[in-house]
Design a protein around this motif. Structure first.
Motif, short mmCIF file in Angstrom:
data_model
loop_
_atom_site.label_atom_id
_atom_site.label_comp_id
_atom_site.label_asym_id
_atom_site.label_seq_id
_atom_site.Cartn_x
_atom_site.Cartn_y
_atom_site.Cartn_z
N LYS A 25 0.68 -1.18 -0.08
CA LYS A 25 0.03 -0.05 -0.07
C LYS A 25 0.73 1.25 0.09
CE LYS A 25 -3.50 2.32 2.59
NZ LYS A 25 -4.49 2.04 3.69
N ARG A 28 2.86 1.79 -3.61
CA ARG A 28 1.83 1.98 -4.48
C ARG A 28 1.45 3.40 -4.54
NH1 ARG A 28 -0.55 -2.27 -7.56
NH2 ARG A 28 0.09 -4.56 -6.39
N ASP A 29 1.19 4.03 -3.21
CA ASP A 29 0.83 5.39 -2.81
C ASP A 29 2.02 6.47 -3.40
OD1 ASP A 29 -0.44 7.63 -1.88
OD2 ASP A 29 1.01 7.70 -0.38
N PHE A 31 4.56 5.59 -5.38
CA PHE A 31 4.85 5.39 -6.82
C PHE A 31 3.80 6.38 -7.63
CE2 PHE A 31 6.62 0.99 -6.14
CZ PHE A 31 7.82 1.46 -5.73
N ARG A 32 2.62 6.34 -6.92
CA ARG A 32 1.76 7.46 -7.82
C ARG A 32 2.25 8.69 -7.61
NH1 ARG A 32 -1.46 10.66 -5.36
NH2 ARG A 32 -1.07 9.73 -3.51
N ARG A 33 2.82 9.25 -6.56
CA ARG A 33 3.28 10.52 -6.59
C ARG A 33 4.52 10.87 -7.57
NH1 ARG A 33 4.44 10.55 -0.05
NH2 ARG A 33 3.15 8.98 0.51
N GLY A 35 4.65 9.37 -10.37
CA GLY A 35 4.31 8.98 -11.75
C GLY A 35 4.77 7.69 -12.27
N ASN A 37 3.90 3.72 -13.14
CA ASN A 37 2.84 2.92 -13.50
C ASN A 37 3.23 1.31 -13.30
OD1 ASN A 37 1.32 5.07 -14.16
ND2 ASN A 37 2.47 5.36 -15.97
N GLU A 38 2.14 0.57 -13.01
CA GLU A 38 2.28 -0.73 -12.48
C GLU A 38 2.37 -1.60 -14.20
OE1 GLU A 38 0.83 -4.25 -9.71
OE2 GLU A 38 -0.66 -2.67 -10.21
#
Length: 421
Positions: A25, A28-29, A31-33, A35, A37-38
């Motif tokens: 969790k 993922r948070d 990595f979102r900040r 930019g 992507n999975e």
């Protein structure tokens, strides 16, 4: 006869899962900040992929891969090569010149199982493909530091430069000459590595070899002007980002594809298995795998088992699974028949609801509610059904109130979990 799990392959039980979920969790948070992507990748790849990318003279390819020899297929020993294979195969650079990707999953190596090291283990892998600027190197390390900080882990960052095809050959000659002079002091593995992969001698864990290499030539002292400039810029950017680090001039990577920046996040709490994350730059690997020429890349991988061990060991890391929002203690067949669809409606509303269908005593069901760490228990017996009013107990305060069953699941959800309803 009981059948047990294979040696080096570990079940992850529910009391450990909370640590894994927190890592995923948080990752993922973050990595979102940034930019990132999975991408999800297969476990099985052609053996050639790893022989070409990792290097045939590495321990991984020579000793540690699980390969179906008759099929030419290998269970992936690391994720980077698989991710770059997907990048090349699908022409991802056409969609976006700079690809920022991550993947989470299992990898497999035939190693001696020990604390923090299994034959099936799991990695969080991050790659930035198409960017050559030193600021990207620093940004990736800063992101790794941020992730570990948000997991409340006490780690340190060490960095080095491995040079490039221009400056490494001269250094390699100097190192081989130094090692030949001390051949008899080396362990058997390092004697074999002198010609095949001399840089790996610098990374040997044997005490005799570690002591011997302290006076060995260092690649960071033999960089070409371009690599020297790049590494200086990386360090300057780390300072700007206020990321603390130590220069480790003997740090190398166990895989052939690395060049220039390399780094590790280390802990003193796992004994010999000190690295919880490691990575670096691999500017020639994409082309080596059939992709566009001169495509730069950099990435790192974190070992999830080691992160979980650290979270369990380091102070303040007492993770617990969340409890049920409500347990319905149904007493009697009619109460069970009423409660089952009631529980289902609560679940549809987003609540974690539980009940027992076995018609046990109230005492036994209240114990079960306690084991589930339920926030509330709704008690429904024959008398409560007749009156249309259950008994709602707050499990923390033990306060009890009547609840009108005609109000329905939606109203109960408002009462016990207004933030979810």
């Amino acid at each position: 006869m009981k059948i047990k799990a294979i040696n080096g392959v570990k079940d992850i039980l529910s009391d450990e899962i909370v640590y894994w979920q927190k890592i995923e969790k948080t990752a993922r948070d973050i990595f979102r900040r940034f930019g990132i992507n999975e991408i999800r990748l297969p476990i099985l790849e052609k053996t050639e992929l790893f022989a070409r990318s990792i290097g045939e003279a590495t321990d991984i390819v020579e000793k540690e891969m699980y390969t179906f020899v008759d099929k030419g297929i290998t269970m992936r020993p690391e994720i980077t090569a698989s991710l770059l294979r997907a990048y090349v195969e699908h022409g991802l650079q056409v969609r976006q010149p700079i690809q920022r990707l991550f993947s989470i999953g299992p990898v497999f190596r035939h190693e001696r199982p020990q604390k923090g090291r299994q034959r099936q283990f799991h990695q969080v892998d991050v790659e930035v493909i198409g960017a050559q600027e030193p600021q990207v190197d620093a940004e990736l390390m800063a992101m790794g530091q941020m992730l570990l900080n948000e997991l409340n882990l006490d780690v340190s960052l060490e960095i080095n430069s491995l040079g490039c095809p221009e400056c490494r050959p001269d250094f390699r000659k100097k190192l081989i000459a130094y090692l030949h002079e001390r051949h008899d002091s080396l362990c058997d593995d390092c004697k074999r590595r002198i010609e095949k992969n001399p840089l790996r001698v610098l990374d040997c864990k044997q005490q005799g070899c570690r002591a011997m290499v302290q006076e060995a030539p260092s690649i960071v002292d033999n960089l070409c002007s371009a690599c020297e400039e790049h590494f200086a810029a990386v360090r300057k950017q780390l300072d700007r980002l206020e990321v603390s680090y130590t220069l480790n001039r003997f740090m190398v990577r166990g895989l052939d594809y690395y060049n220039r920046t390399t780094f590790e996040f280390l802990t003193t709490d796992l004994g010999a298995q000190a690295a919880v994350a490691a990575g670096g730059r691999y500017d020639g690997l994409v082309e080596q795998l059939g992709g566009p020429k001169n495509t730069p890349g950099i990435g790192f991988a974190m070992g999830m088992e080691r992160l979980c061990l650290l979270m369990q060991q380091q102070e303040g890391q007492q993770e617990e699974q969340g409890g049920a929002d409500i347990f319905i203690a149904a007493l009697g067949e009619q109460a069970i028949a009423f409660a089952a669809p009631f529980v289902h409606q609560l679940r549809k509303l987003g609540l974690q609801a539980a009940m027992d269908y076995s018609n046990r005593s109230l005492k036994a069901q209240m114990k079960q509610a306690g084991r589930l760490k339920a926030g509330f228990t709704l008690i429904i017996g024959e008398q409560e059904l007749e009156q249309g009013r259950g008994i709602l107990r707050n499990m923390d305060t033990q306060e009890q109130n009547e609840f009108s069953l005609q109000e329905g699941a939606a109203m109960l959800a408002e009462v016990i979990a207004p933030d979810k309803a």
